[in-house]
Design an enzyme around this catalytic site. Structure first.
Site, PDB file in Angstrom:
ATOM      1  N   THR A   1      12.724 -14.423  -2.899  1.00  0.00           N
ATOM      2  CA  THR A   1      11.718 -13.369  -2.773  1.00  0.00           C
ATOM      3  C   THR A   1      12.396 -12.008  -2.800  1.00  0.00           C
ATOM      4  O   THR A   1      13.292 -11.734  -2.000  1.00  0.00           O
ATOM      5  CB  THR A   1      10.911 -13.541  -1.479  1.00  0.00           C
ATOM      6  OG1 THR A   1      10.207 -14.783  -1.537  1.00  0.00           O
ATOM      7  CG2 THR A   1       9.907 -12.412  -1.304  1.00  0.00           C
TER       8      THR A   1
ATOM      9  N   TYR B   1      14.694 -15.312   1.962  1.00  0.00           N
ATOM     10  CA  TYR B   1      14.912 -13.888   2.185  1.00  0.00           C
ATOM     11  C   TYR B   1      16.402 -13.689   2.404  1.00  0.00           C
ATOM     12  O   TYR B   1      17.052 -14.479   3.101  1.00  0.00           O
ATOM     13  CB  TYR B   1      14.174 -13.402   3.442  1.00  0.00           C
ATOM     14  CG  TYR B   1      12.676 -13.323   3.319  1.00  0.00           C
ATOM     15  CD1 TYR B   1      12.072 -12.574   2.316  1.00  0.00           C
ATOM     16  CD2 TYR B   1      11.858 -13.978   4.234  1.00  0.00           C
ATOM     17  CE1 TYR B   1      10.695 -12.486   2.222  1.00  0.00           C
ATOM     18  CE2 TYR B   1      10.470 -13.893   4.152  1.00  0.00           C
ATOM     19  CZ  TYR B   1       9.894 -13.149   3.136  1.00  0.00           C
ATOM     20  OH  TYR B   1       8.530 -13.066   3.053  1.00  0.00           O
TER      21      TYR B   1
ATOM     22  N   HIS C   1       2.913 -10.125  -3.287  1.00  0.00           N
ATOM     23  CA  HIS C   1       3.069 -10.610  -1.914  1.00  0.00           C
ATOM     24  C   HIS C   1       1.718 -10.694  -1.198  1.00  0.00           C
ATOM     25  O   HIS C   1       1.595 -10.365  -0.018  1.00  0.00           O
ATOM     26  CB  HIS C   1       4.030  -9.722  -1.124  1.00  0.00           C
ATOM     27  CG  HIS C   1       4.835 -10.470  -0.093  1.00  0.00           C
ATOM     28  ND1 HIS C   1       6.031 -11.071  -0.387  1.00  0.00           N
ATOM     29  CD2 HIS C   1       4.593 -10.735   1.222  1.00  0.00           C
ATOM     30  CE1 HIS C   1       6.509 -11.658   0.704  1.00  0.00           C
ATOM     31  NE2 HIS C   1       5.641 -11.477   1.693  1.00  0.00           N
TER      32      HIS C   1
ATOM     33  N   SER D   1       8.833 -21.335   3.846  1.00  0.00           N
ATOM     34  CA  SER D   1       9.301 -19.973   4.051  1.00  0.00           C
ATOM     35  C   SER D   1      10.563 -19.935   4.913  1.00  0.00           C
ATOM     36  O   SER D   1      10.742 -20.750   5.820  1.00  0.00           O
ATOM     37  CB  SER D   1       8.207 -19.142   4.724  1.00  0.00           C
ATOM     38  OG  SER D   1       8.682 -17.867   5.104  1.00  0.00           O
TER      39      SER D   1
ATOM     40  N   LYS E   1      10.735 -14.456  -7.093  1.00  0.00           N
ATOM     41  CA  LYS E   1       9.344 -14.258  -6.651  1.00  0.00           C
ATOM     42  C   LYS E   1       9.106 -12.788  -6.300  1.00  0.00           C
ATOM     43  O   LYS E   1       9.838 -12.213  -5.496  1.00  0.00           O
ATOM     44  CB  LYS E   1       9.050 -15.136  -5.433  1.00  0.00           C
ATOM     45  CG  LYS E   1       7.629 -15.016  -4.904  1.00  0.00           C
ATOM     46  CD  LYS E   1       7.413 -15.959  -3.737  1.00  0.00           C
ATOM     47  CE  LYS E   1       5.976 -15.906  -3.229  1.00  0.00           C
ATOM     48  NZ  LYS E   1       5.646 -14.598  -2.634  1.00  0.00           N
TER      49      LYS E   1
END
Length: 394
Positions: free
Chosen positions: A155, A129, A275, A105, A251
């Protein structure tokens, strides 16, 4: 004796203070989407075949040309250092040993370079992100590429953070502030508290490095929650491609129309995902919309799915419905939160074993043998039976 992911969840709940466990386990608002995720796979039932040769059974597959021991990826989850020190590195190490990809992440608490060292030659994916200052994302892509990460997970379902009532009730704010309630919780969970005291509060180290600042959890968590790029659109996949030469997966897709747009704009794959039920409080479960998405895009890109996968048989149900693989979020987190590296490795081994057992019971030697003929929807089946009975009476 630990027999299931549910057992690891209970062990994690015993070890973690409520504030940390609720952050791991909870969903948005009233938890309706999370509950739907957890129950959706129960609506799909197997239709096994018998007297099939299953002496040589393998769940192995390939993701973008690279071998994987099973159709599972350890998915990206943030702030994992809250559950166990260096948790991202331990999860990557467990995935590598199990022959599975690991996705890190943006909100990781270990540097992506350290995760690469822990995973050795394992297949690493980078979740991204995109914040208002796109230079941060560009630097993360540059660093991940230099470290040998193969795949980017963009994402797209978090323009803002979902409303999580459990965090409000627990007073969960970063950095954690000592309150009488938190102190009482820590006293009753001494092992977790001692680890936190020894290793210190988790930090969003990747963001800090790409911003060029020293670690500051308060500042960098605020950047994630309040400074996302709200203008990000499909055309920005071209921008991503300028900074990333590997595979790109979108995603957070939950509709056939968006899946078609992913094909149109050149994505290599999508993750059907809500999510983990942590964003919108009320959505369909990903597996409920999966068949329609697969029908819309066929083999034009790789279709992955997450949300509610707690058994190896759940992963097989997703494969039978047309997915190429599943991302595991909470399941390996329960393992690492319960017992560090052995816990994470135990969850992955358990789910792999469950998958192989289920394949043999289904009459499938390989994943290629598995398809829609092996599965049916319980609700639809009951509706059909009821309709036939009513038709016969008229």
């Amino acid at each position: 004796m630990v027999s299931s992911v549910a057992d690891y969840r209970l062990a994690a709940r015993r070890r973690l203070p409520r504030l940390a466990f609720d952050y791991l386990d909870g969903g948005a608002e009233d938890g309706d989407a999370l509950e739907r995720n957890n129950n959706a796979y129960k609506q799909w039932l197997f239709k096994p075949r018998v007297l099939k040769d299953v002496s040589l059974c393998s769940a192995s597959t390939r993701f973008f040309g690279r071998e994987a021991a099973a159709p599972m990826i350890v998915g990206p989850t943030g702030l994992n250092g809250l559950f166990w020190p260096r948790a991202d590195e331990l999860l990557a190490q467990a995935a590598s040993r199990a022959g599975l990809p690991f996705a890190l992440s943006t909100a990781s608490t270990s540097l992506l370079e350290d995760v690469r060292a822990a995973a050795q030659q394992g297949d690493l994916w980078m979740q991204l992100y995109v914040q208002q200052d796109r230079a941060i994302a560009e630097d993360i892509m540059r660093r991940a590429s230099a470290a040998g990460y193969s795949t980017l997970l963009l994402t797209v379902d978090v323009p803002v953070h979902g409303k999580r009532d459990h965090d409000t009730r627990n007073g969960f704010k970063l950095p954690l502030k000592l309150t009488p309630k938190l102190v009482a919780d820590c006293v009753t969970h001494p092992l977790w508290s001692l680890q936190m005291a020894r290793f210190g509060s988790p930090q969003l180290k990747n963001i800090a490095k790409s911003v060029g600042e020293r670690a500051d959890l308060s500042r960098h968590s605020a950047m994630l929650s309040r400074q996302m790029d709200l203008s990000l659109g499909w055309a920005d996949l071209d921008w991503v491609r300028k900074h990333w030469s590997g595979k790109v997966i979108v995603k957070g897709v939950m509709s056939a129309d968006d899946a078609a747009l992913a094909v149109k704009h050149g994505a290599d794959g999508i993750v059907v995902s809500n999510h983990g039920g942590r964003q919108l409080g009320s959505t369909f479960a990903p597996v409920e919309v999966l068949p329609g998405i697969v029908d819309a895009v066929g083999d034009k890109l790789t279709v992955l799915i997450d949300g509610g996968v707690r058994r190896g048989s759940d992963a097989l149900k997703a494969i039978a419905l047309g997915a190429h693989g599943v991302l595991l979020g909470r399941a390996p987190l329960y393992g690492v939160a319960a017992n560090g590296l052995p816990g994470a490795a135990g969850v992955l081994a358990l789910m792999h074993d469950e998958m192989t057992i289920a394949m043999r019971l289904l009459g499938c030697q390989t994943l290629a043998d598995l398809g829609p003929a092996f599965i049916g929807n319980a609700n639809e089946a009951m509706s059909e039976v009821t309709h036939r009975r009513l038709h016969c009476r008229t």
